[in-house]
Every structure is written in C-alpha cells, then in structure tokens.
Design an enzyme around this catalytic site. Structure first.
Site, mmCIF file in Angstrom:
data_model
loop_
_atom_site.group_PDB
_atom_site.id
_atom_site.type_symbol
_atom_site.label_atom_id
_atom_site.label_comp_id
_atom_site.label_asym_id
_atom_site.label_seq_id
_atom_site.Cartn_x
_atom_site.Cartn_y
_atom_site.Cartn_z
ATOM 1 C CG ASP A 55 -2.567 -2.153 0.597
ATOM 2 O OD1 ASP A 55 -2.379 -0.934 0.766
ATOM 3 O OD2 ASP A 55 -3.220 -2.596 -0.373
ATOM 4 C CB SER A 56 1.236 1.786 2.718
ATOM 5 O OG SER A 56 0.753 1.870 4.045
ATOM 6 C CG ASP A 94 -5.538 -1.384 3.360
ATOM 7 O OD1 ASP A 94 -6.715 -1.210 2.988
ATOM 8 O OD2 ASP A 94 -4.573 -0.747 2.899
ATOM 9 C CE LYS A 124 -7.289 1.914 3.367
ATOM 10 N NZ LYS A 124 -6.981 1.515 1.963
ATOM 11 C CD GLU A 126 -6.483 0.227 -2.787
ATOM 12 O OE1 GLU A 126 -6.448 0.097 -4.033
ATOM 13 O OE2 GLU A 126 -5.464 0.358 -2.094
ATOM 14 C CD GLU A 194 -3.669 7.130 -1.910
ATOM 15 O OE1 GLU A 194 -4.295 6.165 -1.393
ATOM 16 O OE2 GLU A 194 -2.447 7.094 -2.133
HETATM 17 O O1 KIV Z 1 -2.248 1.435 2.614
HETATM 18 C C1 KIV Z 1 -2.316 2.581 3.099
HETATM 19 O O2 KIV Z 1 -1.476 3.006 3.903
HETATM 20 C C2 KIV Z 1 -3.422 3.416 2.677
HETATM 21 C C3 KIV Z 1 -3.375 4.843 3.094
HETATM 22 C C4 KIV Z 1 -2.403 5.580 2.280
HETATM 23 C C5 KIV Z 1 -4.717 5.468 3.054
HETATM 24 O O3 KIV Z 1 -4.295 2.959 2.013
#
Ligand code: KIV
Length: 278
Positions: A55-56, A94, A124, A126, A194
């Site tokens: 989600d970056s 994510d 993924k 969080e 992280e």
């Molecule tokens: O969203 C993302 O790119 C991440 C990584 C930094 C692990 O969660």
C-alpha cells in the site's frame, strides 16, 4: 504482457513453502515492492524472490502523504498489473487500511477477492490486534497464505503520530516479540519487521519458525524488503538510514528527459531516419 526470458532454464517458482525451506537452509529471501508490469518484469528477471504490491503505492504512485487513502480496488488494479509481468516470484498483495480491521468476516471476503481477482498468492496484514489475529486465522484456514507486519505499521500513523523506530524501550520490544509469536500461532507464513532495533529483530527471527522479512530491522532477518523506488533513487528525497541507494534513477531520467526536450526544441528530434517515408 508476455513473460520474456533470455534463459532456457525456468527458475524454480517461489512459494510460501519454498520461503520456509530458504529460512531452514539459511538462504536469505530477497523481496521488493512493485506496482506495475514493467517494473515487476525487471524484478523477476533480476531473480527477486517475493514482490509485494504494497500500500506504499499510496505514496509512490498516488502521491499521498500516508497509505491510508489506498483502497482495495487500487491494490487489485496494481496487483493484476504486477501478475502480468511476472512468473517466478511469490506475489503478495497488501490489504489496505480498513479492508481487514472491521471484522474477520470482511477481512476474509477481501482477502478472497484479492486472490480471485488478481491471481496473487498471498496477502499481507498490518498489526496483531485481536481482530487481526482472528482475521489471519480465518483467512489461513481457507488456504490463503498471510504475511504479518509488525514494528512500524504505517496504517497506524494517526495512533503513533510519527514514523519513529518502534521497540526501542523494553515494554514495546516485549510486545512486538509477543505479537510476532501470536502471528505465527494464528497461521502467518512470514512476518515483515519494519524499523525496529536489529537486536530485537534477531531475537524475533531466532524465536520464530517462520521467516522474518526486515525493512530497517538489521541484518539478522531471514529476508529483506525495500520499496523499489527508494532503493533505485526515484524517491530521492526519502533517505532514511535503512535505504541503500543502488542507483539514482531520478537523475538518469531527468537528464534524459531534459536532453529530449532540448532535441525537440532545437529541431534535432526526430530526424528523417526516425520518420516514415511514403
Ligand atoms: O507497503 C509496503 O510497501 C510495505 C513494505 C514497506 C513492507 O508494507
């Protein structure tokens, strides 16, 4: 996009089982983020093991200050593109803010959508709150592999108020270690750590059976991940200690674009050789 390889040998497809095997054999797992087919194809050809459609993309692609505005539809769109460009890496999508925190049921439905609508092989999530742990249990029981994410969890930015290193004091460190164990128990196949002290990441990596993937968590994790645009110098203004700059693509692109601009303005592009004739 068709997968193009200049090698006759098809490298072994990375699966969650293969990641576990790599940890067990002490082989480091190499991960990067990607959000489109072109970059994903380059990462595949360069033998990256895991691609995270993080989600970056909220920061890197959409230009937001946080990852919070990213939607499930955004992740689906970008994960589909990444899947088009790749063959060997494990593709992890994510789960964006509010796609899994509301209830284990909604998390389960959304994780299913990610797999069915994109072809990704894992999701993924969080954190390790009770709802997240139940969600992970529910999702993994249905056969969907889940990667956890502890330490600095950017979706909780409004709770913490900063992107500071997590786990520097004993209470916070103990909590992160406990959470890591809970994520493993809930069925996660690996955990991103992280921005935590390397000593804590070492303890967690040695305490867990499943692989840890570090970002700003030191050399003792079982694998490493970076945001591709950070390590290639596209996002040059973001230079925390944990990002090693492997290229300065912003400079390369800017100079190339300026040269193109000069050529067009000075009538040096296109030439007749670069044109069609009747
Ligand atoms: O969203 C993302 O790119 C991440 C990584 C930094 C692990 O969660």
């Amino acid at each position: 996009m068709a997968y193009i390889s200049d090698s006759n040998i098809t490298p072994r497809k990375i699966t969650t089982a293969r990641m576990q095997e790599m940890k067990d054999k002490g082989q480091k797992i190499v991960c990067l983020t990607a959000y489109d087919a072109l970059i994903a194809q380059i990462l595949d050809e360069a033998n990256i093991d895991v691609i995270l459609v993080g989600d970056s993309l909220g920061n890197i692609v959409q230009g937001h200050d946080t990852t919070l505005p990213v939607t499930l539809e955004d992740i689906i769109y970008h994960t589909r593109a990444v899947l088009k460009g790749t063959k060997r890496p494990l593709i992890v999508a994510d789960m964006p803010f509010m796609s899994f925190q509301v209830s284990p049921d909604l998390a389960f439905t959304n994780a299913g959508r990610l797999l069915k609508e994109t072809g990704c092989e894992a999701v993924k999530l969080e954190g390790a709150t009770p709802i997240v742990l139940s969600a992970i249990q529910r999702i993994t029981e249905a056969g969907i592999p889940v990667m956890g994410h502890l330490g600095l969890t950017p979706q909780s930015i409004n709770q913490f108020g900063s992107y500071r290193t997590r786990g520097k004091n004993q209470d916070e460190a103990e909590k992160i270690l406990e959470d890591a164990k809970k994520l493993e128990e809930a069925g996660a196949f690996s955990i991103v750590l992280e921005k935590i002290p390397y000593q804590l990441a070492k303890t967690i990596s040695e305490s867990l059976t499943i692989p840890t993937i570090g970002i700003g968590a030191g050399p003792h994790c079982d694998g490493q991940i970076l945001v591709y645009a950070d390590m290639l110098g596209l996002n040059i203004d973001f230079q925390p200690r944990f990002v090693r700059l492997y290229a300065n693509l912003k400079k390369v692109i800017k100079e190339a674009v300026q040269e193109y601009g000069d050529d067009v303005r000075n009538n040096n592009f296109p030439t007749i050789d670069e044109s069609y004739s009747k």
